[in-house]
Write a protein that holds these residues in place. Structure first.
Motif, short mmCIF file in Angstrom:
data_model
loop_
_atom_site.label_atom_id
_atom_site.label_comp_id
_atom_site.label_asym_id
_atom_site.label_seq_id
_atom_site.Cartn_x
_atom_site.Cartn_y
_atom_site.Cartn_z
N SER A 177 0.86 -1.17 0.00
CA SER A 177 0.00 0.00 0.00
C SER A 177 0.90 1.23 0.00
CB SER A 177 -0.92 -0.02 1.23
OG SER A 177 -1.85 1.02 1.17
N GLU A 184 -9.17 2.64 0.06
CA GLU A 184 -7.73 2.73 0.32
C GLU A 184 -7.10 3.83 -0.52
OE1 GLU A 184 -6.00 -1.23 -0.13
OE2 GLU A 184 -5.71 -1.21 2.05
N THR A 207 -1.11 2.23 -10.29
CA THR A 207 -1.57 2.76 -9.00
C THR A 207 -0.57 3.73 -8.39
OG1 THR A 207 -0.64 0.82 -7.88
CG2 THR A 207 -2.97 0.71 -8.50
N HIS A 226 -10.66 -1.25 -2.21
CA HIS A 226 -9.52 -0.60 -2.86
C HIS A 226 -9.83 0.87 -3.17
CE1 HIS A 226 -7.20 -4.19 -3.03
NE2 HIS A 226 -8.02 -4.82 -3.84
#
Length: 343
Positions: free
Chosen positions: A19, A318, A252, A315
């Protein structure tokens, strides 16, 4: 019954992907490195800083530059522990000495070590062996006993050929696409236009590389990091490139090479308020149902949701968390705080 957090309900122990902040900002000159640390202190850990010892180091002064990077990583200016370093290539004469300085002096606080231009999986294994020898030599003790994450740049033909092996390596946390070197590797067969903000999304060979890197990272739970946009004064073009990297190519994370690029990149990767609210509503209802299937009305229609879609919506939350959307006002803030009580 006990309230089960989405991380526990939706993912197994071996399914936890890294992450990472959505922006990775590169800087190599001391004054710019210090300014980047000050900006991170102002904005919070919504972006990483990579201190650059490859392109940023003076020729012949690479080891001295490593000492400077280690000093900054250890300094009070590094408030959040989200500062990494890029070293020279594994076949560079200064590689081992740079690694030894960084591991020995800052191995416990470095967020990650970036490895440029591996020619194939063998180059990665060679670099890992040198890094692990330095860790053993200096008896590096890291938080929670987790090994130092390694990032690597895919910018050669061999690295692209071996991209799944690179992504599968247990020390690798993220793979980045090196646009400029990748285009240069084709010896003029790819036009210069492919290095521009428009051309890098249209040339087939460049698009193929981007997609293979992204797919390999997702296959092994690693973070794909999109390449630079050199037109740093064109914020609209940069934000569009970041949006396309995220929504079309599955990236991402994205590189920044100028402080003006950081905010547009973070904004482009952030989900909208509507997306956050929908995800929060569905996950709150799912949590109340002990993560069984639910019916949720959206857009005038009833929709069925279960664990498969819950994972997607988690997600989204997050991403909201890591792009500092928690700091915005609105009806979704309370729901976000429910899942992220310590932003």
């Amino acid at each position: 019954m006990p309230v089960i957090h989405p991380r526990e309900a939706l993912f197994g122990a071996d399914e936890s992907a890294p992450s990472l902040p959505v922006c990775d900002h590169y800087c190599g000159v001391e004054v710019r490195m210090r300014k980047s640390l000050a900006l991170q202190a102002e904005l919070g850990p919504v972006f990483d800083i990579t201190l650059d010892g490859e392109d940023g180091a003076p020729v012949g002064g690479e080891v001295e530059h490593a000492h400077l990077m280690a000093e900054l990583i250890n300094s009070a200016e590094n408030r959040f522990g989200r500062v990494g370093a890029r070293v020279q290539t594994v076949d560079h004469p200064a590689f081992e000495a740079m690694v030894d300085v960084l591991i020995g002096q800052a191995g416990a606080r470095m967020a990650y070590l970036m490895l440029p231009k591996p020619r194939d999986r063998n180059d990665l294994e060679r670099a890992v062996a040198i890094i692990e020898a330095a860790e053993a030599r200096h008896n590096v003790q890291r938080p929670k006993d987790l090994p130092l994450p390694l990032h690597a740049l895919v910018e050669t033909h061999g690295a692209l050929r071996d991209v799944h092996a690179l992504a599968a390596h247990p020390r690798i946390e993220s793979l980045s696409f090196g646009l400029m070197d990748f285009v240069s590797e084709h010896r003029g067969a790819i036009p210069q236009q492919a290095m521009t903000v428009q051309g890098q999304f249209s040339h087939p060979l460049v698009l193929r590389a981007k997609l293979e890197i992204s797919a390999a990272c997702h296959a092994y739970g690693k973070t794909p990091s999109h390449c630079v946009v050199t037109e740093f004064k064109n914020a609209a073009a940069l934000q569009d490139a970041a949006r396309r990297a995220a929504s079309e190519l599955g990236y991402t994370r994205m590189w920044s090479i100028h402080p003006d690029q950081i905010r547009p990149i973070v904004a482009a990767f952030a989900p909208s308020t509507e997306e956050i609210q929908l995800a929060a509503d569905i996950l709150l209802a799912a949590q109340a149902a002990q993560w069984g299937p639910i019916r949720h009305r959206h857009g005038g229609q009833d929709q069925l949701h279960d664990r498969a879609s819950y994972r997607y919506f988690w997600h989204v939350l997050e991403r909201a968390h890591h792009t500092a959307m928690l700091r915005t006002s609105g009806p979704s803030q309370g729901a976000l705080a429910h899942f992220f009580p310590n932003p």
